[in-house]
Design an enzyme around this catalytic site. Structure first.
Site: not given
Ligand code: NAD
Length: 506
Positions: A161, A238, A188, A185, A293, A393
């Site tokens: 995301f 992740s 979402e 993909k 990240c 994290e």
């Protein structure tokens, strides 16, 4: 929210289409999730959770397009990317606003993301050069050996995301430049910016099926991992999902690269230029609300650096303005969702329980921010390397501060992390930098740089649990990932140049 649960307002917003075989089409799945602006909780659209039948249609289109696309001259493929670059550039502000609205980061951050997205296309345009093979004449008398690069086939990418514009473009332009066909993909949680990108791709008149967009969540991902019609998978997200993707795609015999989570350290030496270091750390830890990240989430101060750094670092952090990323004065936007906000607040709570001190505490950022998913920038001092705040994290605007006695000690602290994405050192001491860059266990290193994310022309990726695979994202690694090498050994008996012995004569 449950996939099938929609309020009446949500039901009235548009449901996003997939892009398959050169046209927009609805998903066959009845399930959809709301897409929410995290600054306001407004529902922006609904994203379908595509089924395996939707994925199958995209794979069929991509496979059918493959022979024709592969046969398009490489320079023509590159020219399509020139047009794409032009189209993206013309709508860069609109793309940036879309990123801010669906993801929450400030417009300044979103503009920088879109600039990097465009840079990926620029880099992929070099494919007539970067895709070249190698040849060596006379490996035996009148025998030549030659390696050429050919496309891998149908390639898919599954993305997170936090960079709705850029991360899909770590893959898409390079994949199609090399003659592959492609299925994306998107996350979402942030599917809207790629709808815009695919509107632009649609106008390029690529053969139908060269690029495909399948919205969805876990079912679509599992379909990609298992589908026999997909040859290569790129994943960014992740660490647990990266491992799952890596194992399952490899089991199905696919080429795979899986970029996972991170816990990035920033080492501050006693001689660091403090005002510039503070600016670098603040931008790294709190830009994009800590949801990069490459965000620095741990500061390791060496010796007296702690007492020089902390007061100005806290003062600069307290001055940051939290708010809607669309407002130009905002420094820190919302985090992606209410669920993320709760998770981050709980992580701060646990850190203080474990003995850390919240010297800047953003759990209740104040102001009129109740509608959005806001957490203010937070600094945890007195963190020890064994605490959860140093190991896990958090992926929010939370910075842990650890004290080290020496550079050796600092390098060892970085090395103890299970992650190895980015790391930075702030110092003017060249010998310290030499030691650090040589010994530190991470894939990307910054020297007096807070976010050492490589430009498109260099490879991007971490080490250890931050990355599973061998070929990194973008740069020339992308051409390696998206091509298969074929080596041809040849001779011509009628060339009049004689013939030597090659391996075993027969
Ligand atoms: P995520 O792992 O939750 O989701 C990433 C993708 O995987 C999404 O497309 C999602 O639909 C899918 N997914 C999620 N759970 C799944 C499951 N159980 N099975 C199959 N598919 C699943 O990650 P996120 O929250 O969207 O993104 C944030 C994470 O991504 C952070 O950990 C961050 O460090 C990482 N990240 C890493 C890099 C890098 O270069 N290493 C870059 C950006 C983000």
């Amino acid at each position: 929210m449950d996939a099938m649960t929609t309020t009446s307002t949500e039901a009235s917003v548009r449901i996003l289409d997939n892009y398959v075989g050169g046209g927009w089409m609805p998903s066959s799945s009845p399930e959809a999730l709301p897409v929410t602006n995290p600054a306001t909780a407004e529902t922006l659209a609904r994203v379908p959770l595509s089924s395996s039948a939707d994925l199958d249609a995209a794979v069929r289109a991509a496979r059918e397009a493959l022979p024709a696309w592969r046969a398009v001259a490489v320079i023509e493929r590159s020219r399509k990317l020139f047009l794409l670059r032009h189209a993206l550039d013309a709508r860069r502000e609109e793309l940036a606003r879309s990123v801010t609205v669906e993801m929450g980061k400030t417009l300044v951050d979103a503009r920088a993301e879109v600039a990097r997205m465009i840079e990926m296309v620029e880099c992929a345009c070099a494919v007539p050069t970067t895709m070249q093979g190698r040849i060596l004449e006379d490996v035996a008398r009148n025998v030549d050996a030659e390696t050429v690069r050919q496309p891998v086939g149908v390639c898919a990418a599954i993305v997170p995301f936090n960079f709705p514009a850029m991360v899909p473009f770590w893959f898409l332009p390079f994949a199609i430049a090399c003659g592959n066909t492609f299925i994306l993909k998107p996350s979402e949680q942030v599917p809207l910016t790629q709808q815009m990108a695919f509107e632009m791709l649609d106008r390029l008149d690529l053969p139908p099926g060269v690029v495909n967009l399948v919205n969805g969540g876990r079912e679509a991902v599992e379909g990609i991992l298992d589908h026999p019609g997909i040859d290569a998978v790129s994943f960014v997200g992740s660490a647990p999902v990266a491992r799952l993707v890596y194992e399952r795609a490899a089991k199905a015999g696919k080429r795979v690269q899986a970029l996972g989570g991170a816990k990035n350290h920033m080492v501050v030496m006693p001689d660091a230029v403090i005002d510039k270091t503070v600016a670098g750390i603040v931008g790294s830890a709190f830009g994009a609300a800590g949801q990069r990240c490459m965000a620095g989430s741990v500061v390791v101060t060496v010796g007296e650096a702690h007492d020089r750094l902390l007061p100005p670092l806290c003062a600069a952090t307290e001055e940051l303005t939290v708010g809607d990323g669309l407002e130009e004065q905002t420094d820190v936007g919302p985090v992606i969702s209410e669920r993320a906000r709760e998770r981050i607040r709980e992580a701060i709570e646990r850190a203080t329980h474990d003995g850390a001190e919240a010297v800047v505490d953003g759990r209740d950022p104040g102001g009129d921010l109740s509608a959005g998913a806001y957490v203010g920038p937070t600094i945890l001092d007195g963190v020890r390397p064994d605490m959860e705040a140093a190991r896990k994290e958090i992926f929010g605007p939370v910075l842990s501060v650890i004290r080290a006695d020496s550079l050796d000690d600092a390098i060892a602290i970085v090395g103890r992390s299970r992650f190895g994405n980015g790391v930075s050192i702030f110092t003017e001491n060249g010998a310290a930098v030499r030691r650090f860059r040589h010994e530190v266990e991470a894939g990307m290193v910054g020297v007096n740089i807070g976010v050492a994310a490589p430009v498109a022309f260099f490879p991007f990726s971490g080490w250890k649990d931050s990355f599973l695979g061998d070929l990194h994202a973008h740069g020339t690694d992308a051409v390696d990932f998206y091509t298969r090498k074929k080596t041809i050994t040849s001779r011509w008996f009628s060339s009049g140049q004689g013939s030597g012995r090659y391996f075993v004569e027969n």
